[in-house]
Design an enzyme around this catalytic site. Structure first.
Site, PDB file in Angstrom:
ATOM      1  CD  GLU A   1      -2.920  -1.283   2.260  1.00 38.57           C
ATOM      2  OE1 GLU A   1      -2.589  -0.792   3.356  1.00 38.57           O
ATOM      3  OE2 GLU A   1      -4.014  -1.851   2.068  1.00 38.57           O
ATOM      4  CB  VAL A   2       3.898   2.210  -1.808  1.00 35.21           C
ATOM      5  CG1 VAL A   2       4.767   3.459  -1.915  1.00 35.21           C
ATOM      6  CG2 VAL A   2       4.626   1.126  -1.026  1.00 35.21           C
TER       7      VAL A   2
END
Length: 619
Positions: free
Chosen positions: A279-280
Site C-alpha cells: 500500500e505505497v
C-alpha cells in the site's frame, strides 16, 4: 474341460437340488443343452423378481450397464496407482472409491465428470506413496501474525498463547513490532514498548513451542509511527501525509538500515525477515523523486522496484542467511517483462495477500501465471481477524473461515504450476497507526483456532469449528463460535475478554432494536426531545429497557477492565473502554435524561411548537 464331459458320474443335484441326473459320455451333448435351458429359466425368474421388487432398477438398466463400464475404466486407472505400492491402505482406498461410485450412481450422478474420469482427473484423491487419509489441506508453513501496533499483550500472555498456536498446527510467528521495539533511535519507540529483555523472552517462548519467529518491519509505506514525528517530517513523500517515505531522500535509507539492524540483531535464529512494502499510496510525487525519475528515465514502477531492491540487497549482503519477504500488492500491476528485467526474484519472495472469500475472482489466473514465471516460490496471507471493519470489536469467524476455504481452493488449482511455501494468518489490531483498535487478540483467538485447525484438516468442505479447535479452546458449545453474539462458554486464556465483547455486542444490538421500534421512532425522536412534546405512554414503552441497559453496560465495563488487567497495560485498557464503552454510556445517559424530562411533563403547549429553551411564558 467341463466337469460333465468326464466319464465319471456328475450329479446335477449338487448344484440344483431336486434333480437326479446321471450323465454318461454319449449323452453329454443333450445334458449340455438342457443345462443351458435351465439357466435361462433361472435368469428370467430372477429378472421378474427384481422387476417386482425394484422397477426403477429395470428402467435404469442402461445406466447400470454404463456404471459397470465406467467402474471398470476407473478401476483400470486406479490399478496404475496400485503399481506404486500394494499396501493395505491402498486396497482400502480402492474399495472406498468403488463405494463412492455406486453411491453416486444411486443418486443419479452417473456419468458425472466430477466422479469418474481419467487418472489425471482424480489424482487429487489418489493417495501418494506415503498415503494418509488425513493429509492436511495445506502442507506448507502456517505462520500466525501478531500485530503489535495496537494493544500489545504483556509478555506473560505469550506463555499461555504460544502452546495453543503450536497445538493447533502453527509453525511460526510473524511479529509486526512497529513502535513496540526498542530501537537505538529512542524517539521511534513507544513509551510502553517491549524491552530487549522482553523481546528475547518472547523468542525463547516461541522456541520452546517450536515456533519460528519472523520479524516484520515496514520499509516503504505504513511508516506513520516514524513520519508522524517532527524530526522525520522531511522524509515524507507527500508533506501532509505521514505514511510513505521518499525513496530518493538519502536520509531514508540510513534510518531504515538502522531499524533493520536493530531488529535482525535481536533475532539471530530467524531465517526470514519481512520488509512490508504494501500500500505505497504516494510515489514519485515529491521533487526529489521527480528529478530522479527524469534523470534515470524511470517510471513510478521503476522507482518502487529500485527502493525495494536496495533494501533487500542490503539485507542479503550483510545477512546472507536471511530470506527477504514482502507483501505483493505493488507487484501485481507490474508486467511479466518488468518483473523479469528487475531481477527482483533473486532478492525477495512475495507474500500474496487477500482477506475476502472472493479471492479466486480477485486474484485471477493471469496473476498466478505471471508469478509462476518469475518467482520460484510464493507465500500467501489470509486473515483471522481485523479485516471486516476498522471499528469491529467481535470477530466474524464464518467470514474468515470462508476466506481460508477460498485460499485452499486456489492453492489446489495452481499447486501444479507454483510452489506455495507457507501461509500467514494475519490478525490486524489497527488498520493503520492512526486508526482505533479493532478486535483484541483474545477476542479473535477462537477465529484463529477454527481457521488454523481447518488448514490441518483433509476436507475442504468442512463447516463449523473442528473438534480439535473446540477442545483446545475448552468450549462447551463449539457450534456457538460461528454465530455473532453467542457465547460458546470457553475457558481459553483471555476468554473473559471474549465474553465481555459478546455481551457488549448484544447490548448494542438490543439498543438498536429499541431505537428501531415504532414507539421510539414515532414518539422519542430528537424533535420530541427538543420540544419536550410527546405521549408519555409511548415514551414509557419506547424506553422500558433503558434502565436495564444502563446497568448491563456498567457490569460489562467492570468485567472487561478486570479481565484485561491480566493481559494488557493501562494504556490499552483506557483506549479500548474510551472507544467502545464510554460513547455508549454517554448515549444511554442522554436518552435516560431525556426520558425523565418528558415523563415529568404534565401539560403541553398549543401548536405551533417552539424549542423548550426558546419558549416564552404563556405559550
Amino acid at each position: 474341460m467341463y466337469p460333465w464331459t468326464k466319464r465319471s458320474t456328475f450329479k446335477v443335484r449338487d448344484k440344483f437340488p431336486g434333480f437326479n441326473i446321471c450323465c454318461y459320455r454319449g449323452r453329454a451333448q443333450t445334458v449340455f443343452f438342457g443345462m443351458i435351458l435351465m439357466m435361462m429359466v433361472l435368469i428370467l425368474y430372477r429378472i421378474a423378481a427384481s422387476e417386482t421388487e425394484s422397477p426403477k432398477v429395470t428402467r435404469d438398466n442402461k445406466k447400470l450397464l454404463a456404471l459397470e463400464k465406467m467402474k471398470k475404466r476407473t478401476m483400470e486407472n486406479i490399478n496404475e496407482v496400485m503399481e506404486i505400492t500394494q499396501s493395505f491402505e491402498h486396497l482400502a482406498w480402492q474399495k472406498e472409491y468403488e463405494g463412492k461410485i455406486i453411491s453416486a450412481a444411486k443418486k443419479g450422478l452417473l456419468g458425472s465428470h466430477r466422479l469418474v474420469g481419467s487418472y489425471n482427473s482424480i489424482k487429487g484423491d489418489i493417495p501418494s506413496k506415503n498415503w494418509n487419509k488425513n493429509i492436511p489441506l495445506f502442507n506448507g508453513q502456517r505462520i500466525v501474525h501478531l500485530d503489535l501496533k495496537g494493544a500489545p499483550p504483556k509478555v506473560s500472555y505469550y506463555q499461555e498463547l504460544f502452546p495453543i498456536i503450536s497445538s493447533l498446527g502453527g509453525t511460526g510467528l510473524l511479529i509486526e513490532y512497529e513502535d513496540m521495539f526498542p530501537y537505538r533511535h529512542v524517539d521511534l519507540t513507544a513509551r510502553n514498548a517491549y524491552s530487549k529483555k522482553d523481546i528475547l523472552r518472547i523468542i525463547e517462548l516461541a522456541s520452546h513451542n517450536n515456533l519460528e519467529v519472523i520479524p516484520l518491519i515496514q520499509t516503504f509505506g505504513h511508516l506513520e509511527f516514524m513520519l508522524k514525528l517532527k524530526k522525520y517530517k522531511h522524509l515524507r513523500e507527500v508533506s501532509q501525509y505521514p505514511q510513505v517515505v521518499c525513496p530518493s531522500n538519502n536520509g531514508t535509507f540510513n534510518i531504515i538500515k538502522d531499524m533493520l539492524d536493530d531488529i535482525i540483531t535481536l533475532h539471530p535464529s530467524s531465517s526470514y525477515i519481512h520488509i512490508g512494502c504494501d500500500e505505497v499510496y504516494y510515489l514519485g510525487e515529491c521533487s526529489k523523486c521527480v528529478d530522479m525519475m527524469l534523470k534515470e528515465r524511470w517510471t513510478k514502477k521503476n522507482l518502487f522496484l529500485h527502493h525495494v531492491s536496495i533494501i533487500a540487497r542490503y539485507i542479503k549482503q550483510k545477512y546472507p542467511s536471511l530470506t527477504v519477504l514482502t507483501w505483493d500488492d505493488e507487484f501485481r500491476q507490474l508486467t511479466l517483462d518488468e518483473l523479469i528485467a528487475s531481477q527482483i526474484s533473486r532478492l525477495i519472495e512475495p507474500v500474496v495477500w487477500k482477506y475476502t472469500p472472493e479471492i479466486e475472482a480477485q486474484l485471477p489466473f493471469s496473476l498466478w501465471d505471471k508469478y509462476s514465471k518469475v518467482f520460484p516460490a510464493v507465500w500467501i496471507a489470509s486473515a483471522f481477524k481485523g479485516a471486516t471493519g476498522s471499528d469491529k470489536y467481535i470477530t466474524d469467524i464464518y467470514y474468515h473461515l470462508e476466506n481460508h476455504r477460498a485460499w485452499m481452493r486456489l492453492v489446489k488449482t495452481y499447486s501444479d504450476s507454483i510452489v506455495f511455501k507457507g501461509i500467514f494468518l494475519t490478525g490486524w489490531q489497527r488498520y493503520d497507526h492512526f486508526a482505533i483498535l479493532c478486535e483484541l487478540l483474545p477476542v479473535g483467538l477462537p477465529s484463529l483456532a477454527v481457521n488454523l485447525a481447518f488448514l490441518t484438516l483433509s476436507n475442504i468442505d468442512a463447516t463449523g469449528p473442528s473438534e480439535k479447535a473446540t477442545s483446545i479452546l475448552k468450549c462447551e458449545n463449539g457450534v456457538s463460535l460461528m454465530g455473532s453474539g453467542t457465547s460458546a462458554h470457553c475457558t481459553f486464556p483471555g476468554s473473559l475478554i471474549y465474553d465481555a465483547a459478546i455481551r457488549l455486542y448484544n447490548l448494542n444490538s438490543n439498543m438498536q432494536r429499541m431505537m428501531d421500534d415504532s414507539s421510539f421512532k414515532g414518539w422519542f425522536t430528537e424533535y420530541n426531545i427538543q420540544m419536550m412534546f410527546s405521549s408519555k405512554s409511548h415514551v414509557e414503552q419506547a424506553t422500558a429497557d433503558l434502565d436495564r441497559y444502563k446497568m448491563e453496560l456498567l457490569y460489562i465495563e467492570k468485567d472487561v477492565i478486570a479481565a484485561m488487567t491480566d493481559i494488557y497495560d493501562s494504556a490499552t485498557i483506557s483506549e479500548w473502554t474510551s472507544t467502545f464503552i464510554k460513547p455508549l454510556n454517554t448515549k444511554l445517559q442522554k436518552l435516560w435524561e431525556a426520558k425523565e424530562k418528558i415523563l415529568s411533563k404534565d401539560d403541553w403547549p398549543r401548536r405551533p411548537l417552539t424549542p423548550i429553551f426558546d419558549r416564552r411564558p404563556g405559550l
